[in-house]
Design an enzyme around this catalytic site. Structure first.
Site, mmCIF file in Angstrom:
data_model
loop_
_atom_site.group_PDB
_atom_site.id
_atom_site.type_symbol
_atom_site.label_atom_id
_atom_site.label_comp_id
_atom_site.label_asym_id
_atom_site.label_seq_id
_atom_site.Cartn_x
_atom_site.Cartn_y
_atom_site.Cartn_z
ATOM 1 N N HIS B 67 0.844 -1.200 0.000
ATOM 2 C CA HIS B 67 0.000 0.000 0.000
ATOM 3 C C HIS B 67 0.877 1.248 0.000
ATOM 4 O O HIS B 67 0.689 2.146 -0.823
ATOM 5 C CB HIS B 67 -0.921 0.001 1.229
ATOM 6 C CG HIS B 67 -1.603 1.307 1.491
ATOM 7 N ND1 HIS B 67 -2.597 1.805 0.674
ATOM 8 C CD2 HIS B 67 -1.422 2.241 2.457
ATOM 9 C CE1 HIS B 67 -2.988 2.983 1.138
ATOM 10 N NE2 HIS B 67 -2.281 3.282 2.222
ATOM 11 N N ASP B 96 6.368 22.215 -26.207
ATOM 12 C CA ASP B 96 6.394 20.850 -25.670
ATOM 13 C C ASP B 96 7.452 20.818 -24.582
ATOM 14 O O ASP B 96 8.024 21.849 -24.238
ATOM 15 C CB ASP B 96 6.745 19.826 -26.776
ATOM 16 C CG ASP B 96 6.199 18.436 -26.448
ATOM 17 O OD1 ASP B 96 6.483 17.950 -25.337
ATOM 18 O OD2 ASP B 96 5.484 17.850 -27.279
ATOM 19 N N TRP B 132 7.027 0.113 3.949
ATOM 20 C CA TRP B 132 7.504 0.885 2.789
ATOM 21 C C TRP B 132 8.848 1.544 3.088
ATOM 22 O O TRP B 132 9.555 1.964 2.186
ATOM 23 C CB TRP B 132 6.471 1.925 2.332
ATOM 24 C CG TRP B 132 6.546 3.244 3.037
ATOM 25 C CD1 TRP B 132 5.957 3.564 4.216
ATOM 26 C CD2 TRP B 132 7.251 4.414 2.611
ATOM 27 N NE1 TRP B 132 6.273 4.858 4.561
ATOM 28 C CE2 TRP B 132 7.056 5.406 3.584
ATOM 29 C CE3 TRP B 132 8.031 4.728 1.497
ATOM 30 C CZ2 TRP B 132 7.611 6.686 3.487
ATOM 31 C CZ3 TRP B 132 8.584 6.005 1.409
ATOM 32 C CH2 TRP B 132 8.366 6.960 2.394
ATOM 33 N N SER B 160 13.267 6.655 -13.723
ATOM 34 C CA SER B 160 12.155 7.380 -14.339
ATOM 35 C C SER B 160 12.016 8.773 -13.732
ATOM 36 O O SER B 160 11.868 9.775 -14.447
ATOM 37 C CB SER B 160 10.866 6.577 -14.135
ATOM 38 O OG SER B 160 9.741 7.380 -14.380
ATOM 39 N N SER B 161 12.094 8.847 -12.394
ATOM 40 C CA SER B 161 11.936 10.142 -11.730
ATOM 41 C C SER B 161 13.064 11.095 -12.098
ATOM 42 O O SER B 161 12.837 12.284 -12.308
ATOM 43 C CB SER B 161 11.944 9.966 -10.217
ATOM 44 O OG SER B 161 10.775 9.353 -9.807
ATOM 45 N N HIS B 244 12.926 12.004 3.711
ATOM 46 C CA HIS B 244 12.305 13.251 4.128
ATOM 47 C C HIS B 244 12.085 14.223 2.975
ATOM 48 O O HIS B 244 10.979 14.706 2.778
ATOM 49 C CB HIS B 244 12.971 13.916 5.328
ATOM 50 C CG HIS B 244 12.014 14.920 5.876
ATOM 51 N ND1 HIS B 244 10.903 14.549 6.598
ATOM 52 C CD2 HIS B 244 11.895 16.232 5.667
ATOM 53 C CE1 HIS B 244 10.157 15.611 6.820
ATOM 54 N NE2 HIS B 244 10.737 16.654 6.279
ATOM 55 N N GLU B 246 11.617 13.376 0.118
ATOM 56 C CA GLU B 246 10.560 12.724 -0.658
ATOM 57 C C GLU B 246 9.171 13.231 -0.280
ATOM 58 O O GLU B 246 8.320 13.447 -1.139
ATOM 59 C CB GLU B 246 10.642 11.205 -0.457
ATOM 60 C CG GLU B 246 9.443 10.405 -0.974
ATOM 61 C CD GLU B 246 9.331 10.379 -2.489
ATOM 62 O OE1 GLU B 246 10.326 10.715 -3.159
ATOM 63 O OE2 GLU B 246 8.253 10.029 -2.990
ATOM 64 N N TYR B 248 8.388 16.120 0.728
ATOM 65 C CA TYR B 248 8.201 17.451 0.135
ATOM 66 C C TYR B 248 8.090 17.373 -1.378
ATOM 67 O O TYR B 248 7.416 18.190 -2.005
ATOM 68 C CB TYR B 248 9.312 18.404 0.587
ATOM 69 C CG TYR B 248 9.217 18.646 2.063
ATOM 70 C CD1 TYR B 248 8.195 19.448 2.574
ATOM 71 C CD2 TYR B 248 10.055 18.015 2.950
ATOM 72 C CE1 TYR B 248 8.046 19.622 3.930
ATOM 73 C CE2 TYR B 248 9.908 18.185 4.311
ATOM 74 C CZ TYR B 248 8.908 18.986 4.798
ATOM 75 O OH TYR B 248 8.747 19.138 6.141
ATOM 76 N N SER B 259 -2.203 26.914 -5.109
ATOM 77 C CA SER B 259 -1.922 28.328 -5.332
ATOM 78 C C SER B 259 -2.492 28.841 -6.655
ATOM 79 O O SER B 259 -2.470 30.044 -6.919
ATOM 80 C CB SER B 259 -0.404 28.578 -5.309
ATOM 81 O OG SER B 259 0.126 28.164 -4.076
ATOM 82 N N HIS B 293 14.658 13.207 12.277
ATOM 83 C CA HIS B 293 13.497 13.294 13.168
ATOM 84 C C HIS B 293 12.562 12.099 12.980
ATOM 85 O O HIS B 293 11.623 11.926 13.737
ATOM 86 C CB HIS B 293 12.743 14.622 12.997
ATOM 87 C CG HIS B 293 12.085 14.811 11.681
ATOM 88 N ND1 HIS B 293 11.980 16.021 11.063
ATOM 89 C CD2 HIS B 293 11.489 13.946 10.840
ATOM 90 C CE1 HIS B 293 11.351 15.888 9.917
ATOM 91 N NE2 HIS B 293 11.046 14.642 9.764
ATOM 92 N N HIS B 294 12.838 11.277 11.958
ATOM 93 C CA HIS B 294 12.097 10.020 11.822
ATOM 94 C C HIS B 294 12.702 8.933 12.703
ATOM 95 O O HIS B 294 12.225 7.808 12.715
ATOM 96 C CB HIS B 294 12.127 9.546 10.369
ATOM 97 C CG HIS B 294 11.437 10.488 9.422
ATOM 98 N ND1 HIS B 294 10.103 10.395 9.123
ATOM 99 C CD2 HIS B 294 11.894 11.559 8.740
ATOM 100 C CE1 HIS B 294 9.777 11.353 8.281
ATOM 101 N NE2 HIS B 294 10.839 12.085 8.031
ATOM 102 N N THR B 319 5.947 26.932 6.236
ATOM 103 C CA THR B 319 4.687 26.244 5.945
ATOM 104 C C THR B 319 3.505 27.080 6.428
ATOM 105 O O THR B 319 2.493 27.212 5.730
ATOM 106 C CB THR B 319 4.679 24.851 6.599
ATOM 107 O OG1 THR B 319 5.931 24.232 6.342
ATOM 108 C CG2 THR B 319 3.575 24.002 6.033
ATOM 109 N N LYS B 322 2.726 29.884 4.113
ATOM 110 C CA LYS B 322 1.929 29.487 2.952
ATOM 111 C C LYS B 322 0.446 29.456 3.293
ATOM 112 O O LYS B 322 -0.396 29.957 2.532
ATOM 113 C CB LYS B 322 2.373 28.104 2.460
ATOM 114 C CG LYS B 322 3.660 28.154 1.673
ATOM 115 C CD LYS B 322 3.948 26.828 1.031
ATOM 116 C CE LYS B 322 4.898 26.973 -0.120
ATOM 117 N NZ LYS B 322 4.280 27.447 -1.348
ATOM 118 N N ARG B 441 1.606 1.274 14.982
ATOM 119 C CA ARG B 441 1.245 1.109 13.565
ATOM 120 C C ARG B 441 1.715 -0.256 13.069
ATOM 121 O O ARG B 441 2.492 -0.928 13.723
ATOM 122 C CB ARG B 441 1.872 2.226 12.740
ATOM 123 C CG ARG B 441 3.370 2.168 12.689
ATOM 124 C CD ARG B 441 3.982 3.433 12.117
ATOM 125 N NE ARG B 441 3.872 3.479 10.665
ATOM 126 C CZ ARG B 441 4.707 4.174 9.891
ATOM 127 N NH1 ARG B 441 5.686 4.888 10.417
ATOM 128 N NH2 ARG B 441 4.552 4.185 8.589
#
Lengths: 382, 517
Positions: B67, B96, B132, B160-161, B244, B246, B248, B259, B293-294, B319, B322, B441
């Site tokens: 998932h 293009d 994951w 790809s990315s 991390h 990722e 963002y 926006s 921090h993870h 943040t 925004k 979790r």
């Protein structure tokens, strides 16, 4: 602020609660529909709770402010009410203000957070050292300097998990033997693991620390009230991650001392038992029980394992082949696989019983009997 | 000379047209979204009641892992790449993307990556079952053999990315219409430009992490094995140095979309455009220096712990700016509430709630109680689902009329919004309570005191899940038989070059660049 805070918390967060709590408020109901973290029974857990509540209320206040302006705009500045759009698109003063104020709020949050963190890390001057070792999927508790160590495993039967029997009150929160600690004593935990990473978490103590193979982490607790506290493994550690709970029994100091003395006598008795010769039937009965406790989570109760992950023992080369090879795998484990070294986890009696059981159950029928003394000799011979 | 699309399947296989490739990305990501959503339904069905009813614990772990992987790498990221493909050239007045053939390649390797990954479900040993975040040694020594397929799948996604990002940077920096200076670029373009740099910086780090795993598993190295002189915590440092930024990468383009939508339906220019740009850049910078921090529970030294706490708290400042900007844009506007606006407002509210819980989990001492609990699950679903997915949904409703020249059914779309919004909150709000009460979790089964909120959460998940089928129905119906449109501007307040071309957008746009004043 706690009780009122809790009430407000419930009101702000879940208006639905008022329905649940209407009429008599049962303690059990309250626990089932719990909304907030426990305050816990240690100075650290209390400090954490206070920080949590302060930051929660700051967030609520900011949220109310921001959303109020937003909902006001959504109401008052609707096109359907004839609102005509203004054309402003910047305001340096406002932007500076809403950068500086959050920064100040963060500083206010950081001060208590820093002092509590320093406290959490202060493992000095502990009176008792307990080594906690995580295994797939159980905990081992070792009282350093006391020669007392034992495994603590889930005792909830499969029948309750797979819904063929009704679930008891402490479903998935009951273990073969809890960790026992004295009250009002600083206890240092040395936390490690033997296979994958686990995490030892007791919410009521405000203690959580990763158990990492090859490394020893330190943390501590000081429990203020006797009682039974329950926790869980908090780091994904494989298939039975949800099935390795923690139970801590906190006793008055005298009770703890007599428990420890009794435990030491028990350890000596088990050692003595290793010299006795058992009949095959005795070993098979004990072996089945010990196998189900320590082996069945991977190799399965029927000895067939899980294809592609855990090998089966039914008819396997090891369980039907050379006895010393079988002893070696069970006692020393198999490096680079999930097979643990059980030599240090189980008594010689249990090891002998399990090996005898594995060599004769599920149609393996080798007829071999392994006595505890054989295991002892094997260990000493290495 | 301009010409139309080729006929038949070849159009899609060999296309170098940014709009076709955008469409491919969007459909692919939606297919993955449904697949990942199906896995989520299995998870929530199993957690409906205590006890194991539907799956075995080992399969449950495969479901949580798949998932996460499918949603992050298969659904959300490609969705925003699809939007970038469609919109960036039209927004900057380019004909293009700068590198059209590479564009084709970067899409067409993706289905192979996910075929590799999903095929493990049918292999002996099963799919990845280590979460994951695939922490070693659970994902190395203790992993099923199929982990190698997962590793190659990740490599392909990464390639790809990276190609997609190079393309976006090349396009944005070289192909803007005359007069469009950097500080006149639409916010979506800005957020994607910054995101693309993040991707190029961290995707190789992820590739490094999985390569070290590959070596540990197959070639006897011990990067992550303490018994061989390695360190399992090293894995977490490397992973989160990717992981991390990722998050963002996922959320910045979502900020960009919001926006655009809020000013359109407020009929007022975006408040604080330049501060939005600087805030986005600061968030991107901060994302590189807060990864641990993870990992507050791994036993870092106190100094490291304090540093990562303070640095993480700083993210709240840009943040918050925004959020204040979006609210100020709405303030004294002339608001209407078409479906894209509803999703955008829900985004602001729910993302802000996710931001609040983000500040809470940033506080290292109280993270002792939140870490790896359902509180964290609730937190990141508020930012990922109510953030990225709501924003993506808003984007589809907002630009669909431009893409296909047909209008979706506004009544049904609003219904879909309300079902999503209510279903989402019923699913995830109670997970805060579960986490605070002590539920970890990734649990296949739980103690009895967690029964009630889990049941509520599962009911919410089924509601939310079904609302996505409704979304698919609305979109397909709009494409096939929606009311035809011809005005360049679908929305009264819409601004930007994409609204100056014909509706539906012709196969080739801006073959001669427009002039931007």
């Amino acid at each position: 602020m706690s009780r009122r805070a809790n009430m407000l918390f419930a009101l702000v967060l879940a208006p639905v609660m008022s329905l649940v709590f209407s009429g008599s408020v049962l303690a059990e109901e309250a626990q089932r529909w719990a909304l907030n973290m426990p305050k816990g029974v240690t100075p650290v857990s209390n400090a954490i709770y206070d920080i949590h509540m302060v930051i929660f209320w700051i967030c609520v206040a900011i949220g109310i402010g921001v959303f109020a302006i937003m909902f006001y705009s959504m109401y008052a500045h609707r096109k359907s009410r004839g609102a005509v759009a203004a054309n402003f698109h910047e305001n340096t003063t406002a932007e500076v203000v809403w950068t500086v104020i959050p920064a100040l709020i963060l500083v206010v949050m950081a001060i208590p957070a820093t002092s509590t963190l320093l406290d959490v890390y202060d493992t000095s001057e502990a009176e008792i050292d307990v080594k906690v070792t995580g295994y797939q999927w159980k905990w081992q508790y070792e009282y350093l300097g006391e020669d007392v160590a034992y495994m603590s495993e889930l005792t909830t039967p499969e029948s309750e998990i797979y819904n063929t029997a009704p679930k008891s009150q402490y479903y998935l929160q009951e273990v073969s033997e809890p960790l026992v600690l004295p009250v009002k004593t600083k206890v240092r935990f040395l936390i490690t693991a033997k296979d994958v990473i686990h995490s030892w978490w007791v919410p009521d103590f405000g203690v959580k620390k990763d158990a990492i193979p090859g490394f020893v982490n330190e943390t501590w607790t000081y429990v203020e009230e006797p009682g039974i506290y329950r926790g869980e493994c908090a780091e994904l550690c494989g298939k039975a991650h949800a099935f390795m709970p923690i139970v801590v029994n906190v006793l008055e100091k005298e009770e703890y001392n007599s428990w420890l003395a009794e435990k030491k006598a028990q350890v000596a008795a088990v050692r003595e038992l290793a010299k006795k010769t058992f009949t095959k039937e005795e070993l098979m009965v004990q072996g089945e029980a010990a196998y189900n406790r320590s082996c069945a989570s991977c190799h399965m109760g029927n000895g067939e394992g899980i294809a592609g992950v855990f090998p089966g023992l039914k008819g396997s080369a090891i369980a039907t082949g050379d006895i010393n090879g079988h002893l070696d795998v069970v006692v020393n484990g198999k490096a680079g696989t999930a097979m643990q070294a059980f030599g240090g986890q189980l008594s010689e009696v249990d090891l002998a019983a399990i090996i005898t059981y594995e060599r004769n159950a599920w149609g393996n029928d080798t007829g071999d009997v392994v006595q505890p003394i054989d295991v002892l000799k094997f260990k000493q011979g290495q | 000379m301009a010409h139309g699309p080729a006929k038949g399947i070849g159009r899609w296989l060999f296309t170098t047209n940014h709009k076709d490739i955008g469409t491919l990305y969007l459909w692919f990501s939606f297919a993955m979204f449904l697949l990942g959503g199906f896995f989520a339904m299995v998870i929530r069905a199993e957690l409906f009641e205590p006890g194991m009813q539907i799956v075995r614990p080992e399969f449950f772990n495969q479901m949580t892992t798949m998932h996460g992987l499918v949603m992050v790498f298969g659904a959300i990221m490609p969705a925003f790449v699809g939007l970038a493909n469609w919109m960036i050239p039209m927004m900057i007045g380019a004909p293009d993307m700068a590198l059209p053939r590479m564009n084709n390649l970067s899409f067409w390797i993706l289905p192979f990556a996910f075929a590799l990954l999903a095929s493990t479900l049918f292999m002996e040993g099963g799919a990845p079952n280590f979460g994951w975040t695939f922490y070693a040694p659970l994902s190395t020594t203790y992993a099923p053999d199929t982990v190698n397929y997962f590793i190659f799948g990740v490599h392909i996604m990464g390639a790809s990315s990276i190609m997609g990002s190079i393309n976006i940077i090349a396009t944005v920096l070289n192909m803007r219409a005359p007069g469009m200076t950097l500080m006149k670029m639409p916010m979506f373009v800005w957020t994607w430009l910054i995101t693309a740099f993040l991707l190029i910086a961290v995707m190789p780090v992820l590739a490094g992490a999985v390569t070290m795993m590959l070596m540990d598993i197959n070639f006897g190295t011990s990067f992550f094995d303490a018994a061989g002189g390695g360190d399992p915590v090293l894995f977490q440092h490397v992973f989160w140095f990717f992981g991390h930024p990722e998050v963002y990468i996922i959320i910045l383009p979502a900020f960009g979309v919001i926006s655009h939508i809020i000013p359109t339906f407020s009929r007022k220019p975006l408040f604080g455009y330049s501060s939005m740009v600087y805030a986005t850049a600061s968030i991107a910078f901060l994302s590189f220096i807060v990864w641990a921090h993870h990992m507050f529970m791994v036993g870092m030294p106190i100094g490291g712990e304090l540093y990562f706490m303070y640095a993480t708290m700083l993210i709240a400042i840009p943040t918050a700016a925004k959020v204040f900007n979006w609210v100020s844009t709405m303030f004294r506007g002339s608001l209407t509430f078409e479906t894209p606006m509803l999703f955008a407002i829900a985004f602001v509210i729910l993302f802000t709630i996710g931001g609040f819980t983000g500040v809470m989990v940033a506080i290292a001492p109280s993270d002792v109680q939140y870490h790896d609990s359902y509180f964290v699950v609730a937190h990141f679903h508020y930012v990922m689902v109510a953030g990225a997915v709501f924003s993506g949904t808003a984007a589809v409703y907002y630009w669909l009329p431009k893409w296909c020249g047909r209008m979706y059914d506004e009544t049904m779309a609003k219904l879909q919004f309300w079902i999503s919004f209510i279903g989402f909150n019923i699913t995830f709000f109670p997970q805060h309570f579960l986490g605070l009460a002590g539920m970890p979790r990734r649990y296949a089964d739980y103690a009895l005191q967690f029964s009630d909120w889990n049941m509520v959460s599962s009911i919410g998940a089924f509601i939310y899940g079904s609302s996505q089928l409704l979304f698919m129905f609305i979109v397909i119906r709009a494409i096939r038989s929606g009311k035809q449109l011809s005005e360049p501007k679908t929305w009264e307040g819409a601004e930007g070059l994409e609204w100056t071309v014909a509706t539906p957008a012709p196969y080739h746009t801006f073959t001669t660049p427009p002039e931007v004043k």
